[in-house]
Design a protein around this motif. Structure first.
Motif, PDB file in Angstrom:
ATOM      1  N   GLU A 222      -2.760 -27.836 -29.975  1.00 40.67           N
ATOM      2  CA  GLU A 222      -3.217 -28.962 -29.161  1.00 40.67           C
ATOM      3  C   GLU A 222      -2.025 -29.763 -28.646  1.00 40.67           C
ATOM      4  OE1 GLU A 222      -5.517 -33.234 -29.704  1.00 40.67           O
ATOM      5  OE2 GLU A 222      -5.824 -31.668 -31.213  1.00 40.67           O
ATOM      6  N   GLY A 223      -1.029 -29.968 -29.508  1.00 43.90           N
ATOM      7  CA  GLY A 223       0.155 -30.714 -29.094  1.00 43.90           C
ATOM      8  C   GLY A 223       0.903 -30.018 -27.972  1.00 43.90           C
ATOM      9  N   THR A 224       1.030 -28.695 -28.070  1.00 45.33           N
ATOM     10  CA  THR A 224       1.694 -27.929 -27.010  1.00 45.33           C
ATOM     11  C   THR A 224       0.960 -28.085 -25.684  1.00 45.33           C
ATOM     12  OG1 THR A 224       2.525 -26.298 -28.617  1.00 45.33           O
ATOM     13  CG2 THR A 224       2.429 -25.626 -26.301  1.00 45.33           C
ATOM     14  N   GLU A 225      -0.370 -27.985 -25.736  1.00 42.99           N
ATOM     15  CA  GLU A 225      -1.181 -28.097 -24.511  1.00 42.99           C
ATOM     16  C   GLU A 225      -1.070 -29.491 -23.901  1.00 42.99           C
ATOM     17  OE1 GLU A 225      -5.027 -27.024 -25.897  1.00 42.99           O
ATOM     18  OE2 GLU A 225      -4.615 -24.860 -25.926  1.00 42.99           O
ATOM     19  N   ARG A 226      -1.113 -30.503 -24.747  1.00 43.77           N
ATOM     20  CA  ARG A 226      -1.037 -31.876 -24.235  1.00 43.77           C
ATOM     21  C   ARG A 226       0.326 -32.153 -23.617  1.00 43.77           C
ATOM     22  NH1 ARG A 226      -3.842 -35.873 -28.617  1.00 43.77           N
ATOM     23  NH2 ARG A 226      -3.149 -37.385 -27.045  1.00 43.77           N
ATOM     24  N   LEU A 227       1.379 -31.641 -24.247  1.00 47.18           N
ATOM     25  CA  LEU A 227       2.708 -31.851 -23.685  1.00 47.18           C
ATOM     26  C   LEU A 227       2.886 -31.096 -22.379  1.00 47.18           C
ATOM     27  CD1 LEU A 227       4.906 -31.709 -26.921  1.00 47.18           C
ATOM     28  CD2 LEU A 227       4.414 -33.713 -25.516  1.00 47.18           C
ATOM     29  N   GLU A 228       2.313 -29.895 -22.314  1.00 50.94           N
ATOM     30  CA  GLU A 228       2.395 -29.129 -21.062  1.00 50.94           C
ATOM     31  C   GLU A 228       1.697 -29.862 -19.928  1.00 50.94           C
ATOM     32  OE1 GLU A 228       0.799 -25.315 -22.037  1.00 50.94           O
ATOM     33  OE2 GLU A 228       2.705 -24.547 -22.838  1.00 50.94           O
ATOM     34  N   LYS A 229       0.553 -30.473 -20.217  1.00 50.87           N
ATOM     35  CA  LYS A 229      -0.152 -31.254 -19.190  1.00 50.87           C
ATOM     36  C   LYS A 229       0.677 -32.444 -18.730  1.00 50.87           C
ATOM     37  CE  LYS A 229      -4.863 -30.055 -20.608  1.00 50.87           C
ATOM     38  NZ  LYS A 229      -6.160 -30.573 -21.154  1.00 50.87           N
ATOM     39  N   ALA A 230       1.501 -32.956 -19.651  1.00 48.83           N
ATOM     40  CA  ALA A 230       2.371 -34.088 -19.300  1.00 48.83           C
ATOM     41  C   ALA A 230       3.672 -33.626 -18.655  1.00 48.83           C
ATOM     42  CB  ALA A 230       2.673 -34.909 -20.550  1.00 48.83           C
ATOM     43  N   GLY A 231       3.821 -32.314 -18.494  1.00 42.52           N
ATOM     44  CA  GLY A 231       4.999 -31.785 -17.811  1.00 42.52           C
ATOM     45  C   GLY A 231       6.112 -31.309 -18.715  1.00 42.52           C
ATOM     46  N   PHE A 232       5.897 -31.297 -20.039  1.00 45.08           N
ATOM     47  CA  PHE A 232       6.933 -30.887 -20.984  1.00 45.08           C
ATOM     48  C   PHE A 232       6.772 -29.420 -21.371  1.00 45.08           C
ATOM     49  CE2 PHE A 232       6.670 -35.471 -21.595  1.00 45.08           C
ATOM     50  CZ  PHE A 232       8.003 -35.832 -21.649  1.00 45.08           C
ATOM     51  N   ALA A 233       7.878 -28.832 -21.780  1.00 44.49           N
ATOM     52  CA  ALA A 233       7.873 -27.491 -22.367  1.00 44.49           C
ATOM     53  C   ALA A 233       8.613 -27.566 -23.697  1.00 44.49           C
ATOM     54  CB  ALA A 233       8.540 -26.491 -21.429  1.00 44.49           C
ATOM     55  N   ALA A 234       8.405 -26.562 -24.551  1.00 46.17           N
ATOM     56  CA  ALA A 234       9.018 -26.604 -25.881  1.00 46.17           C
ATOM     57  C   ALA A 234       9.448 -25.209 -26.321  1.00 46.17           C
ATOM     58  CB  ALA A 234       8.043 -27.195 -26.899  1.00 46.17           C
ATOM     59  N   ARG A 235      10.450 -25.162 -27.178  1.00 44.52           N
ATOM     60  CA  ARG A 235      10.894 -23.924 -27.829  1.00 44.52           C
ATOM     61  C   ARG A 235      11.063 -24.234 -29.316  1.00 44.52           C
ATOM     62  NH1 ARG A 235       9.662 -22.814 -23.488  1.00 44.52           N
ATOM     63  NH2 ARG A 235      10.729 -21.538 -21.901  1.00 44.52           N
ATOM     64  N   SER A 236      10.674 -23.262 -30.159  1.00 41.49           N
ATOM     65  CA  SER A 236      10.675 -23.523 -31.616  1.00 41.49           C
ATOM     66  C   SER A 236      11.239 -22.356 -32.404  1.00 41.49           C
ATOM     67  CB  SER A 236       9.241 -23.814 -32.094  1.00 41.49           C
ATOM     68  OG  SER A 236       8.702 -24.938 -31.446  1.00 41.49           O
ATOM     69  N   GLY A 237      11.895 -22.671 -33.503  1.00 36.74           N
ATOM     70  CA  GLY A 237      12.450 -21.669 -34.406  1.00 36.74           C
ATOM     71  C   GLY A 237      12.422 -22.172 -35.841  1.00 36.74           C
ATOM     72  N   TRP A 238      13.243 -21.560 -36.690  1.00 33.29           N
ATOM     73  CA  TRP A 238      13.296 -21.918 -38.109  1.00 33.29           C
ATOM     74  C   TRP A 238      14.724 -22.244 -38.514  1.00 33.29           C
ATOM     75  CZ3 TRP A 238       8.560 -22.375 -40.028  1.00 33.29           C
ATOM     76  CH2 TRP A 238       7.541 -21.529 -39.571  1.00 33.29           C
ATOM     77  N   LEU A 239      14.869 -23.221 -39.381  1.00 28.40           N
ATOM     78  CA  LEU A 239      16.139 -23.516 -40.026  1.00 28.40           C
ATOM     79  C   LEU A 239      15.953 -23.425 -41.538  1.00 28.40           C
ATOM     80  CD1 LEU A 239      17.464 -26.648 -38.057  1.00 28.40           C
ATOM     81  CD2 LEU A 239      17.994 -24.234 -37.656  1.00 28.40           C
ATOM     82  N   LYS A 240      16.972 -22.983 -42.220  1.00 25.78           N
ATOM     83  CA  LYS A 240      16.938 -22.937 -43.681  1.00 25.78           C
ATOM     84  C   LYS A 240      17.623 -24.175 -44.230  1.00 25.78           C
ATOM     85  CE  LYS A 240      18.348 -20.180 -47.691  1.00 25.78           C
ATOM     86  NZ  LYS A 240      19.080 -18.964 -48.142  1.00 25.78           N
ATOM     87  N   SER A 241      16.853 -24.993 -44.955  1.00 26.10           N
ATOM     88  CA  SER A 241      17.376 -26.243 -45.497  1.00 26.10           C
ATOM     89  C   SER A 241      18.181 -25.996 -46.774  1.00 26.10           C
ATOM     90  CB  SER A 241      16.216 -27.192 -45.802  1.00 26.10           C
ATOM     91  OG  SER A 241      16.669 -28.377 -46.419  1.00 26.10           O
ATOM     92  N   PRO A 242      19.170 -26.838 -47.058  1.00 26.69           N
ATOM     93  CA  PRO A 242      19.929 -26.690 -48.303  1.00 26.69           C
ATOM     94  C   PRO A 242      19.156 -27.164 -49.524  1.00 26.69           C
ATOM     95  CG  PRO A 242      20.674 -28.622 -47.134  1.00 26.69           C
ATOM     96  CD  PRO A 242      19.692 -27.933 -46.224  1.00 26.69           C
ATOM     97  N   VAL A 243      18.034 -27.865 -49.312  1.00 28.13           N
ATOM     98  CA  VAL A 243      17.279 -28.425 -50.433  1.00 28.13           C
ATOM     99  C   VAL A 243      15.799 -28.121 -50.248  1.00 28.13           C
ATOM    100  CG1 VAL A 243      18.904 -30.273 -50.954  1.00 28.13           C
ATOM    101  CG2 VAL A 243      17.124 -30.652 -49.243  1.00 28.13           C
ATOM    102  N   THR A 244      15.047 -28.312 -51.297  1.00 23.56           N
ATOM    103  CA  THR A 244      13.596 -28.185 -51.234  1.00 23.56           C
ATOM    104  C   THR A 244      12.974 -29.194 -52.180  1.00 23.56           C
ATOM    105  OG1 THR A 244      11.729 -26.637 -51.440  1.00 23.56           O
ATOM    106  CG2 THR A 244      13.500 -26.410 -53.036  1.00 23.56           C
ATOM    107  N   GLY A 245      11.827 -29.727 -51.811  1.00 23.73           N
ATOM    108  CA  GLY A 245      11.130 -30.681 -52.663  1.00 23.73           C
ATOM    109  C   GLY A 245      11.545 -32.124 -52.456  1.00 23.73           C
ATOM    110  N   ALA A 246      12.832 -32.368 -52.310  1.00 18.40           N
ATOM    111  CA  ALA A 246      13.366 -33.719 -52.120  1.00 18.40           C
ATOM    112  C   ALA A 246      14.828 -33.593 -51.693  1.00 18.40           C
ATOM    113  CB  ALA A 246      13.232 -34.547 -53.397  1.00 18.40           C
ATOM    114  N   GLY A 247      15.488 -34.745 -51.541  1.00 17.33           N
ATOM    115  CA  GLY A 247      16.895 -34.722 -51.134  1.00 17.33           C
ATOM    116  C   GLY A 247      17.054 -34.726 -49.630  1.00 17.33           C
ATOM    117  N   SER A 248      16.219 -35.521 -48.953  1.00 15.47           N
ATOM    118  CA  SER A 248      16.225 -35.541 -47.486  1.00 15.47           C
ATOM    119  C   SER A 248      17.598 -35.836 -46.908  1.00 15.47           C
ATOM    120  CB  SER A 248      15.223 -36.581 -46.981  1.00 15.47           C
ATOM    121  OG  SER A 248      13.922 -36.303 -47.437  1.00 15.47           O
TER     122      SER A 248
END
Length: 577
Positions: A294-320
């Protein structure tokens, strides 16, 4: 008493009578042993049995909650056999000293294992003896913000008393078992020999009870790993300094930095605990997929495009903060020692490179900061808005000081919505999806946000964290709801306030706690780039990222520390070519 002593041999009768006379002469509490000999004997036997059980449990205690099963305690500990042999072979004075020292060490090892259990439950890793002590302060703060000051005080007192009790109990139990072995030396010697032979046999034949080896040397292995961990922690500082000295852009002239984004407002936005589990876990996938689609569709209607991937974090659970600094600095910040080394160095971050160009003002929206934050200077932020400077007069939502929707509206009011301003590079932290995910704010009309007072009623309508955390499935459900709220806040903000010159980079900082991930070892977090200007996304076409806000399962997965250099290269003069 005569009925008891008549059943004993003459020598034991004499010893028993001597002990009886000695006890009878003692005041107060000790006289009950004479008056109630059968009860006294039962208490003595029971206490000795409990002492033996406690020593055995301390010897084979695992350091993870999921390993606290019956078969984990049905083992022959090599350390117990060796200590028993040693105690039987030394003089009385040395035996007493060894018994006390052994009891104290068993108690301290048990405390460390309990710490490990807690860390595995939250951070999916064991407690670090060198680097993690400061996190105990953070844990106390979390309890205070989630359950109140009284709960924090009670928790701290309870932990201190538990540590003292565990060490005292294991010490007294070891001394008592040692005294029993001494009084029955022949039997103890034969038992020790039999157990030692059985241990060697079980190791040789690989005997197991269920899936657990019957012969154990858990404490020897545990201590060995801890020694290695401490040594690695001590060496890590030098390794990190060498890594930090390498920076591909350190000598790049300011006019050659980030040329592909000149004139744009660039918003680096972290969504707390937004991990891969929110997208991949079957129990949450449908809800999150619906929000992202839904977010992708709403942004497209507003003229935006998006690209997405994955990152591997150094921590999990906490430690933002470790993940944030990894992303911004291009270095793998996996522990507090590295974080301190980083923030006291002259290492350039994404923020400082934006500021170095002279083409952007740098701004921080950090609602999770509630006290002095000297690190803000290191992150090269010209202006910082913490929880006290966003104009919020509503309630905390457990740990979360400011709901995400209000934080974004405050950013618009304080910075992005101003006229005749310079382009902005903003670091924005969205905290509503922070553990314990209860109660959660909900989306309201942006015009009704006001000073945030409206959230008092919303909080009253929310769930109680103490009730939610009684059921892991409720925790997982509330986590998914919190992620949905954060994503909707961001999408609606872009619809409402984004324009041709707005570039949004948003990502999760780490996976949530194991209660939510249910044992998953993945440290992946989603990342998306959203822009209206097609030239912005053309610069990253060769990254192979997925169109839209939801990264495909097989989308590229990069270590989080590599993003800085990839991003700066893509938006440099050569455009990544």
């Amino acid at each position: 008493m005569s009925q008891v002593t008549d059943q004993l041999p003459d020598t034991e009768k004499d010893e028993e009578e001597d002990r009886t006379e000695e006890v009878a002469e003692r005041p107060g509490l000790f006289r009950w042993r004479v008056r109630y000999p059968r009860t006294a004997r039962g208490v003595t036997v029971g206490t000795t049995v409990l002492a033996g059980v406690l020593v055995l449990c301390a010897l084979v205690l695992p350091n993870r909650v999921e390993r606290l099963t019956f078969d984990a305690f049905f083992r022959i500990p090599a350390e117990g056999v060796l200590i028993a042999g040693l105690l039987l072979s030394v003089p009385a004075r040395a035996r007493r000293i060894i018994a006390v020292v052994t009891g104290v060490l068993l108690g301290l090892l048990s405390v460390l294992k309990f710490l490990d259990m807690g860390f595995y439950q939250v951070l999916a890793r064991p407690f670090d003896l060198v680097l993690d002590w400061i996190l105990l302060d953070d844990a106390a703060e979390f309890v205070r913000e989630t359950y109140g000051r009284t709960s924090e005080i009670l928790a701290v007192i309870g932990v201190v008393l538990l540590v003292v009790l565990v060490v005292a109990a294991t010490t007294l139990a070891t001394v008592r078992v040692t005294n029993l072995m001494t009084r029955h030396r022949p039997v103890a010697a034969r038992t020790t020999l039999i157990l030692g032979t059985a241990w060697i046999t079980c190791v040789t034949l690989g005997v197991q009870f269920t899936d657990v080896p019957l012969a154990s040397k858990i404490n020897a292995d545990y201590v060995n790993k801890r020694v290695d961990q401490v040594q690695a922690g001590l060496k890590d500082g030098e390794i990190f300094r060498k890594q930090a000295a390498v920076d591909a852009f350190a000598k790049t002239p300011p006019d050659q930095l980030l040329t592909g984004l000149r004139g744009k407002d660039v918003l680096f936005t972290f969504i707390e605990s937004y991990g891969r589990v929110a997208i991949d876990d079957p129990a949450m996938a449908e809800q999150t997929d619906s929000v992202l689609t839904e977010g992708t569709e709403r942004l497209e209607k507003a003229g935006f495009a998006a690209r997405s991937g994955w990152l591997k974090s150094p921590v999990t659970g906490a430690g933002s903060w470790l993940a944030h600094s990894t992303f911004l600095s291009g270095l793998w910040i996996k522990n507090q020692q590295r974080y301190r080394s980083l923030t006291t160095s002259d290492r350039a971050t994404l923020n400082s490179y934006f500021r170095k160009t002279g083409a952007w003002d740098t701004v921080g929206i950090v609602p999770g900061v509630r006290r002095a934050w000297p690190e803000g200077k290191f992150f090269a932020l010209d202006r910082i808005y913490d929880s006290e400077h966003l104009g919020y007069h509503g309630p905390y939502f457990s740990w979360t000081p400011v709901p995400d929707q209000f934080s974004l509206e405050a950013f618009e009011r304080l910075e992005h919505g101003k006229k005749d301003r310079d382009p902005i590079m903003a670091e924005i932290i969205l905290a509503s999806s922070h553990n314990p995910w209860s109660p959660i704010a909900r989306m309201i009309d942006w015009e009704d946000l006001g000073d945030g007072s409206v959230f008092h009623q919303i909080k009253e309508e929310g769930t109680d964290p103490k009730e939610v955390w009684k059921d892991s499935e409720k925790v997982r459900a509330e986590y998914a709801n919190a992620i949905e709220y954060s994503l909707r806040s961001l999408v609606e903000y872009m619809e409402r306030y984004g324009d041709e010159d707005t570039v949004l980079v948003f990502l999760g900082d780490h996976q949530p706690v194991p209660t939510v991930t249910q044992g998953s070892r993945s440290r992946d977090v989603p990342i998306s780039i959203v822009a209206k200007d097609p030239k912005v996304l053309e610069r990253v076409e060769d990254w192979g990222w997925t169109e839209g806000l939801k990264p495909a399962e097989d989308a590229p997965e990069w270590p989080m520390n590599t993003f800085r250099d990839r991003f700066m290269t893509a938006y440099g003069p050569d455009g990544g070519r």
